[in-house]
Design a protein around this motif. Structure first.
Motif, short mmCIF file in Angstrom:
data_model
loop_
_atom_site.label_atom_id
_atom_site.label_comp_id
_atom_site.label_asym_id
_atom_site.label_seq_id
_atom_site.Cartn_x
_atom_site.Cartn_y
_atom_site.Cartn_z
N GLY A 42 0.82 -1.21 0.00
CA GLY A 42 0.00 0.00 0.00
C GLY A 42 0.85 1.26 0.00
O GLY A 42 0.58 2.21 -0.74
N VAL A 43 1.90 1.27 0.81
CA VAL A 43 2.80 2.43 0.87
C VAL A 43 3.50 2.60 -0.48
O VAL A 43 3.62 3.72 -0.99
N GLN A 44 3.94 1.50 -1.07
CA GLN A 44 4.62 1.58 -2.37
C GLN A 44 3.67 2.10 -3.44
O GLN A 44 4.05 2.90 -4.29
N PHE A 45 2.41 1.67 -3.38
CA PHE A 45 1.41 2.18 -4.32
C PHE A 45 1.28 3.70 -4.19
O PHE A 45 1.25 4.42 -5.19
N ILE A 46 1.22 4.18 -2.95
CA ILE A 46 1.10 5.62 -2.73
C ILE A 46 2.31 6.34 -3.31
O ILE A 46 2.16 7.32 -4.03
N ARG A 47 3.49 5.83 -3.03
CA ARG A 47 4.71 6.46 -3.55
C ARG A 47 4.70 6.52 -5.08
O ARG A 47 5.03 7.54 -5.67
N ASN A 48 4.33 5.42 -5.72
CA ASN A 48 4.39 5.35 -7.18
C ASN A 48 3.24 6.10 -7.85
O ASN A 48 3.45 6.93 -8.73
N ALA A 49 2.02 5.80 -7.44
CA ALA A 49 0.85 6.38 -8.08
C ALA A 49 0.77 7.89 -7.87
O ALA A 49 0.41 8.64 -8.78
N VAL A 68 3.76 -5.58 9.82
CA VAL A 68 3.95 -4.13 9.82
C VAL A 68 2.66 -3.53 10.35
O VAL A 68 1.60 -3.68 9.74
N THR A 69 2.72 -2.87 11.50
CA THR A 69 1.51 -2.30 12.09
C THR A 69 1.12 -0.99 11.38
O THR A 69 1.92 -0.43 10.63
N GLY A 70 -0.06 -0.52 11.66
CA GLY A 70 -0.48 0.78 11.15
C GLY A 70 0.43 1.89 11.63
O GLY A 70 0.71 2.84 10.90
N VAL A 73 3.41 1.88 9.48
CA VAL A 73 3.08 2.50 8.18
C VAL A 73 3.14 4.01 8.30
O VAL A 73 3.71 4.69 7.44
N LEU A 74 2.58 4.55 9.36
CA LEU A 74 2.60 6.01 9.55
C LEU A 74 4.03 6.52 9.70
O LEU A 74 4.37 7.59 9.16
N ASP A 75 4.88 5.76 10.41
CA ASP A 75 6.29 6.15 10.53
C ASP A 75 6.96 6.19 9.16
O ASP A 75 7.70 7.12 8.85
N LYS A 109 0.19 13.60 13.81
CA LYS A 109 0.08 14.70 12.85
C LYS A 109 -0.45 14.28 11.48
O LYS A 109 -1.02 15.11 10.77
N LEU A 110 -0.30 13.03 11.09
CA LEU A 110 -0.77 12.60 9.78
C LEU A 110 -2.23 12.16 9.77
O LEU A 110 -2.81 11.99 8.71
N LEU A 111 -2.81 11.97 10.96
CA LEU A 111 -4.17 11.41 11.04
C LEU A 111 -5.25 12.47 11.16
O LEU A 111 -5.10 13.45 11.88
N THR A 112 -6.33 12.19 10.46
CA THR A 112 -7.52 13.04 10.54
C THR A 112 -8.47 12.53 11.60
O THR A 112 -9.19 13.31 12.22
N GLY A 113 -8.48 11.20 11.81
CA GLY A 113 -9.41 10.67 12.79
C GLY A 113 -9.21 9.19 13.04
O GLY A 113 -8.38 8.53 12.42
N TYR A 114 -9.99 8.68 13.99
CA TYR A 114 -9.97 7.29 14.39
C TYR A 114 -11.38 6.76 14.26
O TYR A 114 -12.32 7.30 14.85
N LEU A 115 -11.56 5.71 13.48
CA LEU A 115 -12.86 5.09 13.28
C LEU A 115 -12.80 3.64 13.73
O LEU A 115 -11.78 2.98 13.56
N GLU A 116 -13.90 3.18 14.29
CA GLU A 116 -13.95 1.80 14.75
C GLU A 116 -14.55 0.90 13.68
O GLU A 116 -15.46 1.30 12.96
N LYS A 117 -13.99 -0.32 13.61
CA LYS A 117 -14.54 -1.34 12.71
C LYS A 117 -15.78 -1.92 13.34
O LYS A 117 -15.85 -2.03 14.57
#
Length: 136
Positions: A42-49, A68-70, A73-75, A109-117
């Motif tokens: 997912g991170v690689q997709f973001i970087r490339n796309a 790899v935890t969320g 990923v944020l780090d 700082k990168l997060l807009t919010g926290y949602l529950e599943k």
């Protein structure tokens, strides 16, 4: 023609991505969804796309994943250029019941919010109504 709203799902549970996609399509009829069960893909997709064609995108990120935890990923994403990050609106989407996860998410700082599943239609409608303009 109505513009698409773009989403990226990063969750190691395939069924969670399927259910989240169904809810998204109920609210955002022209949704463009890219789902990843391997966080680094997912991170690689973001970087490339986003290097080629950045578009405003909502990212739903799970916290508890085995390799790899969320949070990991944020780090990693903090190293992505800001001109790419500016196109992302990132939400944690988690089943975690740990109150410290919610506190950490609120202060990240990168997060807009926290949602529950599971993701709810109401949460998606709130997101839709908080978007200032249609996403290209």
């Amino acid at each position: 023609m109505k513009k698409s709203t773009h989403f990226i799902l990063i969750d190691d549970e395939r069924i969670s991505n399927v259910l989240t996609s169904i809810f998204i399509k109920d609210v955002f009829t022209n949704a463009n969804i890219n789902a990843f069960t391997h966080p680094l893909e997912g991170v690689q997709f973001i970087r490339n796309a986003f290097k080629e064609n950045p578009v405003k995108t909502i990212l739903f990120l799970d916290i508890n994943m085995p390799t790899v935890t969320g949070w990991d990923v944020l780090d990693i994403m903090e190293e992505i250029p800001e001109n790419i990050l500016d196109f992302l609106t990132i939400y944690i989407l988690s089943s975690s019941v740990d109150p410290l996860d919610k506190i950490k998410a609120t202060n990240h700082k990168l997060l807009t919010g926290y949602l529950e599943k599971p993701l709810s239609i109401n949460a998606l409608q709130t997101i839709m109504h908080s978007m200032p303009t249609p996403v290209a």
